[in-house]
Enzyme design. Sequence first.
Site, mmCIF file in Angstrom:
data_model
loop_
_atom_site.group_PDB
_atom_site.id
_atom_site.type_symbol
_atom_site.label_atom_id
_atom_site.label_comp_id
_atom_site.label_asym_id
_atom_site.label_seq_id
_atom_site.Cartn_x
_atom_site.Cartn_y
_atom_site.Cartn_z
ATOM 1 N N ASP A 121 0.847 -1.194 0.000
ATOM 2 C CA ASP A 121 0.000 0.000 0.000
ATOM 3 C C ASP A 121 0.886 1.249 0.000
ATOM 4 O O ASP A 121 1.640 1.489 0.951
ATOM 5 C CB ASP A 121 -0.874 -0.056 1.265
ATOM 6 C CG ASP A 121 -1.787 1.138 1.402
ATOM 7 O OD1 ASP A 121 -1.749 2.049 0.550
ATOM 8 O OD2 ASP A 121 -2.559 1.160 2.385
ATOM 9 N N ILE A 122 0.758 2.050 -1.032
ATOM 10 C CA ILE A 122 1.627 3.224 -1.206
ATOM 11 C C ILE A 122 1.447 4.243 -0.070
ATOM 12 O O ILE A 122 2.372 4.999 0.237
ATOM 13 C CB ILE A 122 1.378 3.872 -2.594
ATOM 14 C CG1 ILE A 122 2.573 4.742 -3.021
ATOM 15 C CG2 ILE A 122 0.067 4.648 -2.639
ATOM 16 C CD1 ILE A 122 2.555 5.147 -4.480
ATOM 17 N N GLY A 172 -9.933 3.695 -5.970
ATOM 18 C CA GLY A 172 -8.592 3.125 -6.147
ATOM 19 C C GLY A 172 -7.549 3.754 -5.243
ATOM 20 O O GLY A 172 -7.814 4.063 -4.077
ATOM 21 N N VAL A 173 -6.376 3.961 -5.792
ATOM 22 C CA VAL A 173 -5.275 4.503 -5.000
ATOM 23 C C VAL A 173 -5.574 5.955 -4.587
ATOM 24 O O VAL A 173 -5.181 6.406 -3.505
ATOM 25 C CB VAL A 173 -3.925 4.330 -5.757
ATOM 26 C CG1 VAL A 173 -3.809 5.216 -6.954
ATOM 27 C CG2 VAL A 173 -2.755 4.523 -4.820
ATOM 28 N N ASP A 174 -6.298 6.675 -5.414
ATOM 29 C CA ASP A 174 -6.700 8.061 -5.124
ATOM 30 C C ASP A 174 -7.532 8.098 -3.825
ATOM 31 O O ASP A 174 -7.259 8.894 -2.905
ATOM 32 C CB ASP A 174 -7.537 8.576 -6.315
ATOM 33 C CG ASP A 174 -7.698 10.085 -6.334
ATOM 34 O OD1 ASP A 174 -7.106 10.768 -5.484
ATOM 35 O OD2 ASP A 174 -8.429 10.576 -7.219
ATOM 36 N N SER A 232 -2.833 4.404 -14.275
ATOM 37 C CA SER A 232 -3.752 4.044 -15.378
ATOM 38 C C SER A 232 -4.066 2.552 -15.511
ATOM 39 O O SER A 232 -4.831 2.175 -16.396
ATOM 40 C CB SER A 232 -3.248 4.565 -16.747
ATOM 41 O OG SER A 232 -3.364 5.963 -16.828
ATOM 42 N N THR A 233 -3.484 1.701 -14.654
ATOM 43 C CA THR A 233 -3.693 0.255 -14.847
ATOM 44 C C THR A 233 -4.921 -0.295 -14.110
ATOM 45 O O THR A 233 -5.220 -1.478 -14.212
ATOM 46 C CB THR A 233 -2.473 -0.577 -14.387
ATOM 47 O OG1 THR A 233 -2.299 -0.416 -12.974
ATOM 48 C CG2 THR A 233 -1.219 -0.168 -15.114
ATOM 49 N N GLY A 234 -5.641 0.569 -13.380
ATOM 50 C CA GLY A 234 -6.840 0.126 -12.661
ATOM 51 C C GLY A 234 -8.088 0.564 -13.417
ATOM 52 O O GLY A 234 -8.379 0.061 -14.501
ATOM 53 N N TYR A 268 -8.642 2.983 -15.213
ATOM 54 C CA TYR A 268 -8.389 3.517 -16.558
ATOM 55 C C TYR A 268 -7.998 2.437 -17.582
ATOM 56 O O TYR A 268 -7.783 2.734 -18.752
ATOM 57 C CB TYR A 268 -7.351 4.640 -16.502
ATOM 58 C CG TYR A 268 -7.904 5.961 -16.001
ATOM 59 C CD1 TYR A 268 -9.249 6.092 -15.643
ATOM 60 C CD2 TYR A 268 -7.090 7.088 -15.892
ATOM 61 C CE1 TYR A 268 -9.758 7.303 -15.181
ATOM 62 C CE2 TYR A 268 -7.596 8.303 -15.441
ATOM 63 C CZ TYR A 268 -8.925 8.407 -15.086
ATOM 64 O OH TYR A 268 -9.422 9.612 -14.644
HETATM 65 N N1 AR6 Z 1 -1.318 1.363 -3.127
HETATM 66 C C1 AR6 Z 1 -0.705 1.048 -4.296
HETATM 67 N N2 AR6 Z 1 -1.377 0.735 -5.426
HETATM 68 C C2 AR6 Z 1 -2.725 0.739 -5.355
HETATM 69 C C3 AR6 Z 1 -3.445 1.073 -4.185
HETATM 70 C C4 AR6 Z 1 -2.672 1.389 -3.024
HETATM 71 N N3 AR6 Z 1 -3.238 1.716 -1.868
HETATM 72 N N4 AR6 Z 1 -4.782 0.993 -4.455
HETATM 73 C C5 AR6 Z 1 -4.893 0.626 -5.748
HETATM 74 N N5 AR6 Z 1 -3.668 0.462 -6.305
HETATM 75 P P1 AR6 Z 1 -6.460 3.106 -10.013
HETATM 76 P P2 AR6 Z 1 -6.129 4.558 -12.566
HETATM 77 C C6 AR6 Z 1 -3.297 0.102 -7.688
HETATM 78 O O1 AR6 Z 1 -7.781 2.585 -10.442
HETATM 79 O O2 AR6 Z 1 -6.248 3.312 -13.343
HETATM 80 C C7 AR6 Z 1 -9.598 6.741 -9.444
HETATM 81 O O3 AR6 Z 1 -10.970 6.700 -9.139
HETATM 82 C C8 AR6 Z 1 -4.299 -0.645 -8.532
HETATM 83 O O4 AR6 Z 1 -4.242 -2.039 -8.262
HETATM 84 O O5 AR6 Z 1 -6.314 3.581 -8.621
HETATM 85 O O6 AR6 Z 1 -5.018 5.511 -12.920
HETATM 86 C C9 AR6 Z 1 -9.129 8.147 -9.788
HETATM 87 O O7 AR6 Z 1 -9.839 9.132 -9.076
HETATM 88 C C10 AR6 Z 1 -3.820 -0.308 -9.941
HETATM 89 O O8 AR6 Z 1 -2.774 -1.205 -10.349
HETATM 90 O O9 AR6 Z 1 -5.973 4.327 -10.965
HETATM 91 C C11 AR6 Z 1 -9.365 8.202 -11.264
HETATM 92 O O10 AR6 Z 1 -10.693 8.572 -11.565
HETATM 93 C C12 AR6 Z 1 -3.203 1.087 -9.803
HETATM 94 O O11 AR6 Z 1 -3.107 1.315 -8.384
HETATM 95 C C13 AR6 Z 1 -9.108 6.806 -11.743
HETATM 96 O O12 AR6 Z 1 -9.365 5.964 -10.622
HETATM 97 C C14 AR6 Z 1 -4.006 2.193 -10.438
HETATM 98 O O13 AR6 Z 1 -5.397 1.946 -10.294
HETATM 99 C C15 AR6 Z 1 -7.671 6.596 -12.162
HETATM 100 O O14 AR6 Z 1 -7.525 5.309 -12.679
#
Ligand code: AR6
Length: 169
Positions: free
Chosen positions: A8-9, A30-32, A116-118, A120
């Site tokens: 977890d970042i 997600g991570v946001d 972008s790998t979640g 997006y």
């Molecule tokens: N620590 C590290 N990596 C994580 C964590 C964490 N706590 N949580 C998720 N990931 P995403 P995107 C990974 O969907 O694709 C949001 O709603 C996850 O497994 O968070 O860039 C934003 O507000 C994946 O591999 O981001 C935007 O609207 C990676 O983080 C949109 O999602 C990115 O997944 C951005 O989409």
Amino acid sequence: MIEIIQGDITTLHVDAIVNAANGALRGGGGVDGAIHRAAGPGLLQELKRFPGCPTGDAVITRGYNLPAKHVIHAVGPIWYGGTRMEDQLLAKTYHKSFLRATESGDIRSIAFPAISTGAYRFPKREATMIALTAMLEHEKEFDRIVACVFDEELAALYRGTLDFLRRRL
Ligand code: AR6
């Protein structure tokens, strides 16, 4: 030095963590979502100073309750099947994040999620290649660059790709 960490970042003790944000900069899933929850409400308050952020760019804030001093909010591209310059935009997202870090003057360590790998839906293999290529280009500017991925499968892909890219250099 580039390090691959599975976890977890929001728990990392680095000078800056990068957030995979969206253009509105008002939080999300997600991570946001995880970063906003861990940082507390001050983060959203500070982000309200920005009208938004274009795809491929990034803005920097403080880290509030996070162990990291700064958060760099980067807006990666949504995957549309490769028809909208997604590769170039993802590379630009990483380079702009590094630029925000160097501009701040006090960031020696920085951690990235797999932007972008979640939600997006960017294909993981291509995204990993782009992420690590950018990290290798900026390696000498920082003491520590962390690629922080959530799951074991992606961590293995990151390790294999980093070995492959280093052998090519
Ligand atoms: N620590 C590290 N990596 C994580 C964590 C964490 N706590 N949580 C998720 N990931 P995403 P995107 C990974 O969907 O694709 C949001 O709603 C996850 O497994 O968070 O860039 C934003 O507000 C994946 O591999 O981001 C935007 O609207 C990676 O983080 C949109 O999602 C990115 O997944 C951005 O989409």
